[in-house]
Structure formats: C-alpha cells, structure tokens
Scaffold this motif. Structure first.
Motif, PDB file in Angstrom:
ATOM      1  N   ILE A 100      94.733  16.983  21.401  1.00 46.42           N
ATOM      2  CA  ILE A 100      94.655  18.290  22.071  1.00 46.42           C
ATOM      3  C   ILE A 100      93.256  18.875  21.867  1.00 46.42           C
ATOM      4  O   ILE A 100      92.607  19.324  22.805  1.00 46.42           O
ATOM      5  CB  ILE A 100      95.722  19.265  21.512  1.00 46.42           C
TER       6      ILE A 100
ATOM      7  N   HIS B 194      90.601  17.304  21.055  1.00 42.39           N
ATOM      8  CA  HIS B 194      89.559  16.438  21.581  1.00 42.39           C
ATOM      9  C   HIS B 194      89.386  16.643  23.087  1.00 42.39           C
ATOM     10  O   HIS B 194      88.274  16.715  23.596  1.00 42.39           O
ATOM     11  CB  HIS B 194      89.906  14.979  21.275  1.00 42.39           C
ATOM     12  N   ASP B 195      90.523  16.737  23.776  1.00 41.34           N
ATOM     13  CA  ASP B 195      90.478  16.762  25.236  1.00 41.34           C
ATOM     14  C   ASP B 195      90.307  18.154  25.834  1.00 41.34           C
ATOM     15  O   ASP B 195      89.774  18.298  26.920  1.00 41.34           O
ATOM     16  CB  ASP B 195      91.773  16.164  25.821  1.00 41.34           C
ATOM     17  N   PHE B 196      90.840  19.144  25.145  1.00 37.31           N
ATOM     18  CA  PHE B 196      90.823  20.480  25.737  1.00 37.31           C
ATOM     19  C   PHE B 196      89.932  21.405  24.922  1.00 37.31           C
ATOM     20  O   PHE B 196      89.889  21.325  23.700  1.00 37.31           O
ATOM     21  CB  PHE B 196      92.240  21.052  25.772  1.00 37.31           C
TER      22      PHE B 196
END
Lengths: 460, 641
Positions: free
Chosen positions: A452, A454-456
């Motif tokens: 979470i 890392h991506d957002f």
C-alpha cells in the motif's frame, strides 16, 4: 490446530493389498458420511457404534463411484488419536487411496502434517510421557525433511510462477485495502484493473492445477476399457498398441515405468485396461456376464474405446454397449474399414454416438491407429501442452491450497462484477492470499501493508 | 528536598489523549487517582491534525465509548464537522470522521477531568519512578513531592527527550512549545526498559484571512445527524467546511531545489518516521512521477484564525515552507502562524509489555499511547483507557481485561504492538484486523458495553440502553424470521416491482425478503412489515445482520478456530531453554516477547509452525509431569494427624 479434521494416507507408499486413508478430528464422521455410500442395508457412519466395520463405496461430487471400500469407525476417545477416527480401506496402489483422500479433502479435511496423528495422540493423552521425545523427533525430522523437499520444489519453475501469483494477489489486496483505509488519498478501486488482475491469477492457477493433474495422469495412469462385441477386433487393437511400445517410457522425468502386464502406453499415458465382459472370448458375452458387472467396470473407467465392426453393421449388442457408456469419455473405432462389406452409415453413428470422436480404420492394416492415439491424448491431457508445464509436480497439499485460491479468486471476480461492497470482497481477496501463503509457507498480510505504501502516495 | 506528598492507588503521568482516558477510567472504577501533567492548560491537547476518526480509528473511538471512555463524548461536544467515510464500501469499513474545534475539545475534556470524583490533578514534572525490587512504589516530581502509588500509568506521548527540528534549527522541546520530559526517560532506562527513537512531524498553520478560498474546492460535512457516542444527544449542529487545493509542479520544483536543506536528507533526523504520514518533501521525492498532491485546508477552531494545512507536514526551513505554500493555488499570500516541524522522541519498545499494557519488568508500571510507539489520538486514547482499566483492576486484585483480536480493534492494536513488534510509528488500519466484518463501528456497543459494565466502568444508564437495544433487536428479528409472506401479498408485490426485484414465487419470511439487495429495512417499514417504533440504530443493525449473514458466518467460523488457539495458555515463567527442538530464531523471539498463548505465539514473526508443535508438545509433557507429581505427593506425602 487440534480443532480441525485431518486426513492422510496411513499406509506406506507402494503396491499393497490395501491402502488406508485415515481421517481424524471432530468432523471426521460427518465428512466421510458425505462421500460414503454403504451397501444396501448398510448404515451410515453416524448411525454406527465405535469399533465397527462397513462395506460400501466412496463416491465423488457427481455421485460416481471412486472405489469399493471397507470403512472402520473408532469413536472418541477410543481411537489412536483419542478423536473420532474413520479409516477408509481401499484397494491397493496409490491411485485409489489418493482419490479417496482427495474426496475427504474436498469435504474440508486438512491434509495431515508429518507426524500429526501421533502428535494428536500425545496431546490428547493417548501416548505416555516416555513417548513424547519420540513425538518431538518425528515433528522435527519430518518437518525438516518436508521443508527441504518443499524448498527444492519452490526453487524450480513452480516457485517462480507462485511468486508471480503472490505478487499479483498482493497487488489486488493492496488496491482494495488502500481504497478502504485511505479513501481520500486513493479513492475508489479501479474495477477493471482489479478484475483483470484476478482473471490473470485465475487463469494461471487453473493452468497449474491442470498441469498438476496431467502430471498425475502421466505418473499414475488412468483406467481404460476397450469395449465391443466378440471378434470385433479388441485383442488385435490391444496387440497393436502393445507391439509398438513394450515399456512405458516417456520423456518426462520420473514417469518411466517397467512393463506392467495390464498397462498399455499411449503417448506416454499409462492406461490400465480393465476387464469387461466384452473383452472375454465368450459367445454370448453381454447375456452371460451380465449387464451389471459390465456397468461396474465401465463406471470405473476414465476412458472407453468402443470398437465396432463395419462389416456386421450396428447390432443390438452394440446399442447396449453404447447405452452403458453414456456420460463417459468415449472414442469409437469403426474397425475393418479395409473390407468390402460396409454396413454402418455415418447417420447411424452420429445418432448413436453424439459428440463422440469417431475413427474409421483397420487394426489389422494399422490404419487409423495414429489418429486413435492423437484422440486419446487430446481427450485425456488436453491440447497444447507446454514444455514448462511438464516441470510442475504439485503435491496434494499445494493442490488443495491452490484449489482454494481458485475458489476465492472466482468468488472475488463474481463479487466485483455484482458490485459487492469492498468489505465483503476483501474476505475473498484475503482468503486467496492466505491460501496461497500456505503453499509458500508465508504470511502475506504485512506484504500487503508494505505494498500500500509502496504503490500509493498515502498521507494527507 | 523530597517530601511525602500523599498516597494514591493509581497515578497517571501525562494528560494527553491516553492520560485523560487512563485517569478517568481508574477514577470511575473507584480508585483514588492522581493525574500529573506538565501543564494544566494543555490537557487533551491536539498538537497535530484537528480531526478524530477515519477508517479503523472511528471503530476505536466507538469501542472506547462502548466501554465507558470519554473520547467519543468529547468530540461530539466539540466538533466543527462530521462525515461518514466509505459509505459505498460496506458497513464494516464505514467510518465517521469529525473535524474538531481544538480549543473546545481541550476545554470540554479539562472540565470533565476536573469535575471527576476521586481524581486529583497536579501540574508538575515527574522526574523519577521508584520501584524497588521491580515493583512500582512511588513517583517524585521535580519540586520534590513524593507520591506513593500501587499502580502507575505513563502516557508521556512525544515528550520523552523530545527534539524539535525545523531545517537546520533544532532544539529540545515537546509539541506546542512545552518543555520536553528529559529526566523521566533516564528513569525508565534505569528501571531496565529498552527505549527506541521515532520521528513524526506536523504541517505549518496559516492565517485564515490570508487565504483565497475561491481557488479551492469546498468540502462540507454530511447533512444528517451523526454521533460518535451512543450517549450523545441526537441533534443537528452547524457544519464548518474544509477546503481542498493541490500542490503544483512549481511547488515540487521548490522542494527539489531545497532538498539539500531538509534535515530528513541531511541526516540530522535519525528517528524512523511513519510511512502513512510522510513529510511533503518525502512524497515529492518518492513519488517523483506525480506532479500534484492533495492539500486540505482545515479549520482549527471557531475562535481562532488558524488553519491546518493537511498533507504538508514538513521539517524544511521556514523560508522554504513559505515559498512552498505560496506556490499553491489559494495560498499565494498565506501567512504562517505556526511553523511546521519534525519531532524526535523516545518510545518504549512495546514488545516488553504484557497484553494488559503492564511492563513485564516492573510490576504495576503501565505505559500507553505514543510512548508505546503508536501515532494518532485515537490509538493513544484506546491504550490509555485499557491501561487505566488494567491499573485499576490490578489495584483491586482482579484479572486484567484483555480484548481479543476477534473482539475489538483495541485488541488488534495492543496485540500487534506486543506480539509483532514495530519498526515505525504504529497506526491502526482496518487491514490489520482479520475479523473486520465483525468489528464494525455500528456494533461496538453490542460487543463491548457488557464488558465495560462488568468491570465497573460503563454507567447504569449506558447499560440500560444497551439492554433495551438488544431486547428490541432480538424481538424484531424473531418476528421477521417467523413471519410468512405469501407471493400474492399486494404490498410486497408492489414493492418488488418498484425496486425492480424479481417477484416472489413461494412464500418467504420477511427476513429472507430483507436479504435481497434491492430491499431495504426502510422499505419494510414503509409497507408495515416493520413497526415505525423500531429505533433507527436497531433498524441499521437488523439490516446489516441480515444482508451480511453469509459473510459474517464465515468469519465467525474463523473466530472459533482462532479462539481455540488463544485459549491454550503459556505459563509466564516458561524457560524456553528447556524446550528442546525449537529453532534458534524461534527461541530468541519467544524469549523476548514471552507470548501468553499458543495463538499469540503463532502470530509472531520468526516462530515457525514446527516451533509451535514443539512448544505444544513440551507444554503438554510438562502439564502431565506436574499432574503426576501432584498425584504421587498425595499418595506418598506425609499424612496429617
């Protein structure tokens, strides 16, 4: 750990007279009763006292018979593990036992860990203290060994594919969870993207499962029947196939077999030919041996090859055989096509054998045999086998977990389609991830949380 | 000079969100309690964001309320705006969030604290904890007052050795120019507690009259009556809006050009910061592909001009903070009222605690809130409440109250802290809860009020309301389940046609009818299948119970399995060196955390399933041996005359 029901094959591997599948735990009786059909007049397990034995059948989800079995029942606490224990005594060899085991697993039993029956016996007070150390040894030794084997397996092609699956599932979980926990930063979930990822996961899991089933077919073979009235050419067919390949030798590692009397080899698939009425050299076969007996042999078969005689036309006997084979994987070989007298019309064939591959040929002249083998292969292992699929040897535990991954993923896809709320959708998305974690022995919850962040871009 | 200043049953150090709950809980449970704070004017201070709630946090606040805590009531009194988040994502993850009037929040809480019977409040700094033989006995303040106590709850937030960092400027200090607590840190270390260091930060506050709101998007509250507390009066209040704007490529350029002056990147800041609350400079660097981030402008209160710049927490130098703000639409002329800063502070590594939040090293010493490495007002309050409850229970010689992961978010929070260990300031998220569908904000009272009442914290009135609700719920549900609706029932056919739902083929119960996604409980009220008198909360509960029955049942089955493992206790004094067959890593981890149950052990990282098997076998062996010894003593022991 002690509250669920476990199952495993309790007899050593290898050919033996019988094999035993042991089921232990609070749901053992209920689970086996769902797949056990006692002989007429027999009682269900629930209705039986402890220390009793019953004859019957294990059946699969379709109600098809898997094996004829003796089922013994030991009620808690008077059993090895001090829990309710059901032992299914099936026919020897790995295949019947495995299939019976699979049926218990489908009912919700968990595949037992190495030494787990013994551990339960100890924890439930069945074994005395002096045996405790021995139990410890069992746990340590077997798990260490099991772990090694599993690790070795995971290093190979399967491991890589599982890691890709993991990656995808972690991503989908992170999408769902980020949308729930950080609604203002992340917004709503992208349904198309999530569906796409889940589809990829479902497809890949299905492929691994299929490949693993194929692997099992190559390793363990299938049951086949050559059916037909006398003198139709059954023995010639058998000889034709046997003459070509005496030993079952394939390119797939670990599947080399010695010549086994009643096995034939078609494209590397070991097929155990079963005795049917039609195969006996008797005059009035169907009448003599009896329809019931033939039906039973056919019921067990994974594949039936019906041989017809083009010179005699379709007789009442052929019709009887056709009726018995209904619902089976069937191939029709119209034999003796090299002869002049032809009394079988395509119309008749199509009517009697709808949706069935029909091969015209001559066993004697070796016409159509190649086509027959192609058809058998396609029918049993499907088309388009890829080389890298061959490496996949999924053990039962993995297969069980992967099947759960598949079910959860399918449920999640359906949920996304129907617009189920995210909190409920998450139950299946987590479920898939947790089931996958069982294969690799990892807990992936933290991975999702890492993902979470890392991506957002979180943080208002 | 030290002097004896009195005796208490429970002393609480710190009056932030954890300290307030701890002190109120202990006093309400009948203990003679003292609350010591660095400043009485700073009780329940909100040094960071002006809001309470959000996913997982709202559930915590509801749970605090259900048990008899104060946070929900206090935010209901002092809120400027309230909204329900995640409304389309399902009841389990719906979450209330309120904007707080910070000053009002403090005033209301201070009033409640000062009015509380059996609770004394003292302004002062505790510099020493006296615990001879590993048992708390007394505390000493800087001015020499020595107070005897049976239990101590330390809730010092970020004040332990606090250090403020703004660009290249650093100084010792706690939030909102209060002095740090420096001596207490040493005292905790001397008691044998291991401390770690974390970092967090806060954005600048700007003056409302210097903002151009016309360039921003208004974010109003919900237009319906919403409360955190089950006890708050149901009344509509005026709602104050928040505002949304965005950073620009220019903003990001300014940050990048000045990144060498950021203490995060120069290495001045050593503490580990939270990933869920990164500084703005961190976001710009880590998500370089994004050229815009959301910036929310939120009011800090009705009687102040200050506005909070949500999304802009930063420790960049003051001149850069100004330049950054001025590059954002609507903030071109903004004036800073308070500068944003980063703060580093000591925390107690929480794996040294028991699940009751009592230290394993020092009996009677509890820690709660940010000192345990968490972040967030709600997380602090929840721990404070539990520490206060358990301090009181200890004084009263009762069993500690430990909420399970399957029972409450509070249980998830504390179990995570103690069992899993933390590497960054811990924030609760719904994704951390395995049984999320059961732990909803709508059923916190059904889950916990009975518990709160039993320990003597939830009031008679609260308990009476719960019982009424439960009675109505049971009764109406039974009616719905037993009612038969015939396919020809005109009211129902009409409703189904209007909702585009397939007509009935056979008779069904009203409960089955309600299970259809197209049919709501309000529909059933409208056609007279549910009485008008049924309370709104009960209606909501019925609808959720009905529609989610299948999924909820799935989770309940998981919980049954989970609880079996939780009920297998591990003795507190187990010598793991005696357990042969454990892996080295497993042994080490087990020795540090000392899990209280097999279930807890199985959640620890580094403890393998084989370790769990070995442990279970060892415990059973030990149990039988003790049993056998006891038996042989009975047979061979001396016979009394």
């Amino acid at each position: 750990m002690l509250d669920d029901t476990i199952a495993a094959i309790a007899t050593p591997p290898g050919e033996g007279g019988i094999a035993i599948v042991r089921v232990s735990g609070p749901d053992a009786i209920r689970m086996v009763d769902r797949i056990y059909r006692p002989v007429p007049g027999g009682r269900t397990l629930a209705a039986r006292p402890g220390y009793s034995l019953g004859l019957g059948w294990i059946v699969d989800a379709n109600g098809d018979k898997v094996d004829e079995v003796l089922v013994s029942l030991m009620r808690a606490p008077k059993s090895y593990t001090a829990e309710d224990v059901v032992e299914i005594n099936c026919h020897g060899g790995q295949l019947p036992a495995r299939r019976c085991l699979e049926e218990t697993l489908k009912q919700g039993a968990r595949l037992a860990e190495p030494g787990e029956f013994t551990r339960r016996a100890f924890l439930n007070g069945r074994l005395d203290i002096t045996q405790a150390e021995a139990v410890l040894d069992v746990i340590r030794a077997k798990t260490a060994k099991g772990m090694q084997i599993a690790l070795r397996q995971l290093e190979g092609g399967l491991g890589q594919r599982l890691r890709q699956l993991e990656e995808r599932l972690v991503r989908v979980n992170a999408m769902v969870e980020a949308s729930i926990d950080f609604p203002e930063e992340v917004g709503d979930i992208d349904v198309t993207e999530a569906t796409g990822e889940l589809e990829l996961v479902a497809r890949e899991v299905a492929r691994i499962l299929r490949a693993s089933q194929r692997g099992r077919i190559y390793r363990q073979g299938i049951k086949g029947v050559i059916a037909g009235k006398p003198n139709v050419g059954k023995s010639s067919l058998l000889n034709a196939v046997l003459r070509e390949k005496k030993a079952i030798v394939t390119d797939i590692p670990g599947t080399t077999r010695d010549v086994v009397e009643d096995y034939i080899n078609i494209r590397g698939i070991p097929i155990r030919l079963m005795d049917t009425a039609g195969m006996r050299d008797t005059e009035d076969l169907v009448e003599k041996i009896g329809v019931e007996k033939s039906k039973e042999a056919l019921a067990e078969a994974d594949l039936v090859i019906i041989v017809l005689d083009v010179t005699s036309g379709i007789t009442a006997e052929d019709r009887k055989i056709a009726a018995m084979c209904e619902g089976k994987k069937t191939i029709v070989l119209v034999n003796k096509e090299d002869l002049e007298a032809r009394h079988v019309s395509p119309g008749e064939l199509a009517e009697l054998f709808p949706d069935t591959p029909i091969i015209h040929g001559s066993v004697k002249e070796e016409i159509g045999l190649e086509e027959l083998e192609d058809t058998v292969e396609a029918m049993i292992v499907g088309e388009g086998i890829r080389v890298d699929d061959m490496e996949i040897m999924v053990n039962l535990r993995h297969e069980q977990a992967l099947r759960r991954v598949y079910q959860h993923v399918q449920a999640a896809r359906k949920g996304l389609q129907e617009g189920v709320t995210l909190d409920c959708l998450a139950v299946d998305v987590w479920g898939a991830l947790e089931a996958l974690g069982e294969v690799s022995g990892k807990t992936l919850r933290e991975d999702v949380i890492d993902r979470i962040f890392h991506d957002f871009c979180i943080g208002k | 000079m030290e002097y004896h200043a009195g005796n208490y049953e429970v002393i609480v150090i710190g009056a932030g969100h954890a300290g307030c709950e701890a002190a109120l809980a202990a006093a309400r449970m009948g203990c003679k309690t003292l609350l010591v704070t660095l400043s009485i004017d700073s009780i329940a201070l909100m040094p960071c964001n002006p809001s309470v709630g959000g996913p997982a946090k709202a559930q915590l606040v509801r749970e605090i309320d259900a048990l008899g805590g104060e946070m929900a009531l206090n935010i209901d009194k002092s809120r400027l705006q309230i909204r329900m988040l995640n409304t389309a994502k399902g009841p389990a993850v719906q979450a209330l969030r309120a904007q707080a009037d910070k000053r009002r929040y403090q005033r209301e809480m201070t009033a409640t604290i000062l009015a509380q019977a059996k609770l004394d409040v003292l302004q002062g700094e505790v510099v020493k904890i006296i615990a001879p033989g590993g048992r708390v006995e007394a505390v000493v303040t800087r001015t020499g007052a020595r107070f005897g106590t049976k239990a101590l709850v330390v809730t010092t937030g970020t004040y332990l050795k606090g250090r403020i960092i703004i660009g290249d400027v650093t100084y010792e200090g706690g939030p909102n120019p209060l002095p740090p607590a420096t001596k207490l840190s040493e005292s905790l270390r001397e008691l044998g507690l291991e401390l770690g260091r974390f970092k967090t930060g806060t954005p600048p506050r700007i003056s409302r009259k210097t903002i151009d709101f016309s360039k921003m998007e208004e974010q109003p509250g919900d237009d319906r009556i919403l409360n955190f507390s089950y006890m708050s009066p149901r009344e509509k209040k005026p709602q104050v809006s928040c505002w949304l704007t965005h950073s620009t490529p220019e903003t990001h350029r300014i940050v990048r050009d000045n990144i060498h002056r950021s203490p995060l990147f120069t290495g001045v800041i050593q503490g580990v910061g939270p990933r869920y609350c990164p500084s703005f400079e961190d976001k710009v660097v880590r998500f370089a592909q994004k050229d815009s981030h959301q910036i929310f402008i939120e009011p800090e209160g009705l009687d102040t001009d200050e506005m909070y710049v949500q999304g802009m927490n930063t420790s960049l130098p003051e001149d850069v903070q100004l330049a950054v703000l001025h590059s954002i639409p609507g903030l071109e002329n903004a004036k800073i009222v308070r500068t944003g800063y980063a703060i580093e502070y000591d925390y107690v590594i929480p794996s040294q605690l028991k699940l009751s939040l009592e230290s394993r090293k020092v009996q009677g010493l509890f820690t709660a809130g940010q000192i345990n490495g968490t972040s967030g007002y709600e997380e602090a309050a929840a721990q404070g409440l539990m520490a206060g409850i358990n301090a009181a229970l200890k004084v009263q010689g009762r069993e500690p109250l430990i909420l399970k992961r399957s029972e409450a978010y509070i249980g998830v929070l504390i179990d995570d802290l103690v069992t899993k260990g933390i590497e960054e300031p811990y924030r609760l998220m719904t994704s951390r809860a395995e049984y999320r569908l059961l732990l909803r904000q709508d059923n916190a009272d059904l889950r916990l009020t009975e518990v709160g009442y039993r320990i003597g914290l939830a009031t008679e009135e609260r308990y009476r309301r719960l019982r009424e609700k439960v009675a109505q719920l049971t009764q109406v549900r039974a009616e719905l389940e037993s009612s038969r609706i015939s396919p020809s029932d005109a009211r129902v056919t009409g409703l189904l046609a209007a909702r585009g739902s397939t007509p009935l083929r056979d008779g069904v119960s009203a409960w089955e009818l309600l299970r259809r996604p197209e049919v709501s409980i309000e529909d059933l009220v409208a056609i007279g299948l549910v009485s008008d008198d049924v309370d709104a909360e009960v209606r909501e509960q019925l609808e959720i119970e009905c529609k989610y029955e299948g999924y909820v049942r799935k989770q309940l089955e998981q919980v049954t399995r989970f609880e079996k493992m939780e009920s297998r206790r591990i003795p507190e004094d187990l010598d793991y060196d005696q357990v042969t067959g454990l892996s080295n890593e497993g042994r080490l981890k087990l020795q540090t955390v000392r899990p209280e149950s097999i279930g807890q052990a199985s959640r620890m990282t580094g403890v393998s399933p084989a370790d769990i098997s070995v442990l279970m076998v060892y415990l059973e062996k030990k149990r039988r041996r003790t049993g056998a010894e006891r038996k042989s003593e009975q047979v061979h022991g001396p016979v009394a005359e």
